[in-house]
Design a protein around this motif. Structure first.
Motif, PDB file in Angstrom:
ATOM      1  N   SER A   1      -4.722  16.128   3.036  1.00  0.00           N
ATOM      2  CA  SER A   1      -4.998  16.364   1.620  1.00  0.00           C
ATOM      3  C   SER A   1      -3.749  16.108   0.788  1.00  0.00           C
ATOM      4  N   GLY A   2      -3.943  15.653  -0.431  1.00  0.00           N
ATOM      5  CA  GLY A   2      -2.787  15.370  -1.260  1.00  0.00           C
ATOM      6  C   GLY A   2      -3.064  15.752  -2.697  1.00  0.00           C
ATOM      7  N   GLU A   3      -2.075  16.324  -3.360  1.00  0.00           N
ATOM      8  CA  GLU A   3      -2.238  16.694  -4.753  1.00  0.00           C
ATOM      9  C   GLU A   3      -1.673  15.613  -5.645  1.00  0.00           C
ATOM     10  N   SER A   4      -2.233  15.483  -6.796  1.00  0.00           N
ATOM     11  CA  SER A   4      -1.743  14.483  -7.718  1.00  0.00           C
ATOM     12  C   SER A   4      -1.918  14.960  -9.139  1.00  0.00           C
ATOM     13  N   GLY A   5      -0.985  14.510  -9.995  1.00  0.00           N
ATOM     14  CA  GLY A   5      -1.118  14.841 -11.404  1.00  0.00           C
ATOM     15  C   GLY A   5      -0.119  15.904 -11.802  1.00  0.00           C
ATOM     16  N   ASP A   6       0.295  15.842 -13.048  1.00  0.00           N
ATOM     17  CA  ASP A   6       1.273  16.816 -13.493  1.00  0.00           C
ATOM     18  C   ASP A   6       0.840  17.417 -14.823  1.00  0.00           C
ATOM     19  N   SER A   7      -0.449  17.243 -15.126  1.00  0.00           N
ATOM     20  CA  SER A   7      -0.897  17.793 -16.397  1.00  0.00           C
ATOM     21  C   SER A   7      -1.135  19.288 -16.231  1.00  0.00           C
TER      22      SER A   7
ATOM     23  N   THR B   1     -11.090  19.458  -6.671  1.00  0.00           N
ATOM     24  CA  THR B   1     -11.070  18.875  -5.328  1.00  0.00           C
ATOM     25  C   THR B   1     -11.895  17.596  -5.318  1.00  0.00           C
ATOM     26  N   VAL B   2     -11.340  16.583  -4.677  1.00  0.00           N
ATOM     27  CA  VAL B   2     -12.018  15.289  -4.577  1.00  0.00           C
ATOM     28  C   VAL B   2     -12.266  14.976  -3.110  1.00  0.00           C
ATOM     29  N   ALA B   3     -13.536  14.799  -2.756  1.00  0.00           N
ATOM     30  CA  ALA B   3     -13.888  14.411  -1.389  1.00  0.00           C
ATOM     31  C   ALA B   3     -13.929  12.895  -1.304  1.00  0.00           C
ATOM     32  N   THR B   4     -13.269  12.342  -0.273  1.00  0.00           N
ATOM     33  CA  THR B   4     -13.338  10.896  -0.063  1.00  0.00           C
ATOM     34  C   THR B   4     -13.536  10.629   1.420  1.00  0.00           C
ATOM     35  N   ASP B   5     -13.855   9.379   1.720  1.00  0.00           N
ATOM     36  CA  ASP B   5     -14.076   8.993   3.107  1.00  0.00           C
ATOM     37  C   ASP B   5     -12.727   8.752   3.784  1.00  0.00           C
TER      38      ASP B   5
ATOM     39  N   ASP C   1     -10.384   3.328  -4.703  1.00  0.00           N
ATOM     40  CA  ASP C   1     -10.992   4.579  -5.178  1.00  0.00           C
ATOM     41  C   ASP C   1      -9.939   5.640  -5.479  1.00  0.00           C
ATOM     42  N   ILE C   2      -8.907   5.687  -4.642  1.00  0.00           N
ATOM     43  CA  ILE C   2      -7.863   6.708  -4.797  1.00  0.00           C
ATOM     44  C   ILE C   2      -7.094   6.455  -6.101  1.00  0.00           C
ATOM     45  N   ASP C   3      -6.708   5.187  -6.322  1.00  0.00           N
ATOM     46  CA  ASP C   3      -6.000   4.859  -7.562  1.00  0.00           C
ATOM     47  C   ASP C   3      -6.886   5.127  -8.775  1.00  0.00           C
TER      48      ASP C   3
ATOM     49  N   ASN D   1      -5.978  17.598 -12.756  1.00  0.00           N
ATOM     50  CA  ASN D   1      -5.301  17.233 -11.511  1.00  0.00           C
ATOM     51  C   ASN D   1      -6.320  17.114 -10.385  1.00  0.00           C
ATOM     52  N   VAL D   2      -5.980  16.331  -9.379  1.00  0.00           N
ATOM     53  CA  VAL D   2      -6.900  16.208  -8.254  1.00  0.00           C
ATOM     54  C   VAL D   2      -6.220  16.543  -6.938  1.00  0.00           C
ATOM     55  N   GLU D   3      -6.992  17.147  -6.056  1.00  0.00           N
ATOM     56  CA  GLU D   3      -6.547  17.386  -4.695  1.00  0.00           C
ATOM     57  C   GLU D   3      -7.520  16.634  -3.803  1.00  0.00           C
ATOM     58  N   ILE D   4      -6.987  15.625  -3.095  1.00  0.00           N
ATOM     59  CA  ILE D   4      -7.855  14.704  -2.360  1.00  0.00           C
ATOM     60  C   ILE D   4      -8.001  15.130  -0.910  1.00  0.00           C
ATOM     61  N   GLU D   5      -9.244  15.186  -0.452  1.00  0.00           N
ATOM     62  CA  GLU D   5      -9.511  15.518   0.949  1.00  0.00           C
ATOM     63  C   GLU D   5     -10.369  14.436   1.567  1.00  0.00           C
TER      64      GLU D   5
END
Ligand code: ARG
Length: 231
Positions: free
Chosen positions: A1-7, A13-17, A37-39, A51-55
């Motif tokens: 998992s990774g966090e992104s964004g500084d707002s 939470t974002v679910a991805t393959d 998709d991630i970008d 902000n998003v946290e990608i899993e």
């Protein structure tokens, strides 16, 4: 998992393959998910002020995670279908795709979907290709895999006669990972559009659609597209 964004905004939470080149896949060096998709979802989040946290997980998990409301957002090259729309909400379409066949580079026998009768055809379970094959080619031997790379490998080793999957993924795999060993066969079989997914009645849909439109209008979408698909 990774966090992104500084707002200052919320974190969703974002679910991805976990493996769908070039939309989402693991960058071995950084250990982070990368791809179109991630970008795109990071740019949407920046634009919309969250902000998003990608899993990353299996594709079926993304669909199920939307239905259960476990994740706020799903992005995984997911085709907008009438059936899914009964249980999931979608953003406006963000990518035009479709389905296509891959065969061994030396295969002269399968040149279109008309040649699939009696053939072993592989794809990933829970996808629109699985539905397409079972509905349109009941005389083919459908074999489903938990991940598409396993299907491509069985095609390369001759255990399958063909693989059916999304055009951008097949083309990317054929050109980058199976150069000279696999090729596409025939034309695009079914036009499809990808949408960002949400649990039903999510309040995020409107904000995401607005941000998506801004990114299309201001050229950010094109920049991301060019980075992953060239031109
Ligand atoms: N577009 C197809 C579908 O929605 C396949 C998607 C597969 N995506 C993935 N991330 N593995 O069923």
């Amino acid at each position: 998992s990774g966090e992104s964004g500084d707002s200052e905004g919320e974190t969703y939470t974002v679910a991805t393959d976990n493996n769908f080149v070039p939309f989402e896949f693991m960058d071995e060096e950084s250990g982070e998910m990368q791809g179109f998709d991630i970008d795109l979802i990071k740019a949407v989040a920046d634009e919309a002020g969250f902000n998003v946290e990608i899993e990353s997980m299996k594709f079926d998990g993304v669909v199920a995670g939307m239905q259960s409301g476990r994740y706020d957002i799903g992005i995984a090259g997911m085709t907008i279908t009438e059936e899914r729309k009964e249980t999931i909400d979608f953003s406006d379409p963000y990518y035009d795709a479709g389905l296509i066949l891959a065969v061994d580079a030396s295969n002269e026998e399968i040149t279109s979907e008309e040649d699939l009768a009696g053939k072993k055809v592989g794809t990933r379970s829970g996808t629109t290709s699985e539905t397409y094959i079972s509905e349109n080619h009941p005389d083919a031997e459908l074999i489903t895999f938990p991940g598409i790379v396993e299907a491509y490998m069985d095609l390369e080793s001759g255990r399958l006669d063909a693989v059916m999957y999304d055009v951008p993924n097949v083309k990317y795999y054929v050109n980058n990972d199976a150069e000279g060993t696999l090729k596409t066969a025939g034309d695009t079989l079914q036009g499809e559009q990808y949408g960002i997914a949400f649990p039903k009645d999510s309040e995020l849909v409107e904000d995401v659609n607005e941000a998506l439109q801004t990114l299309i209008d201001n050229g950010t979408y094109d920049d991301i597209y060019e980075e992953w698909f060239g031109e």
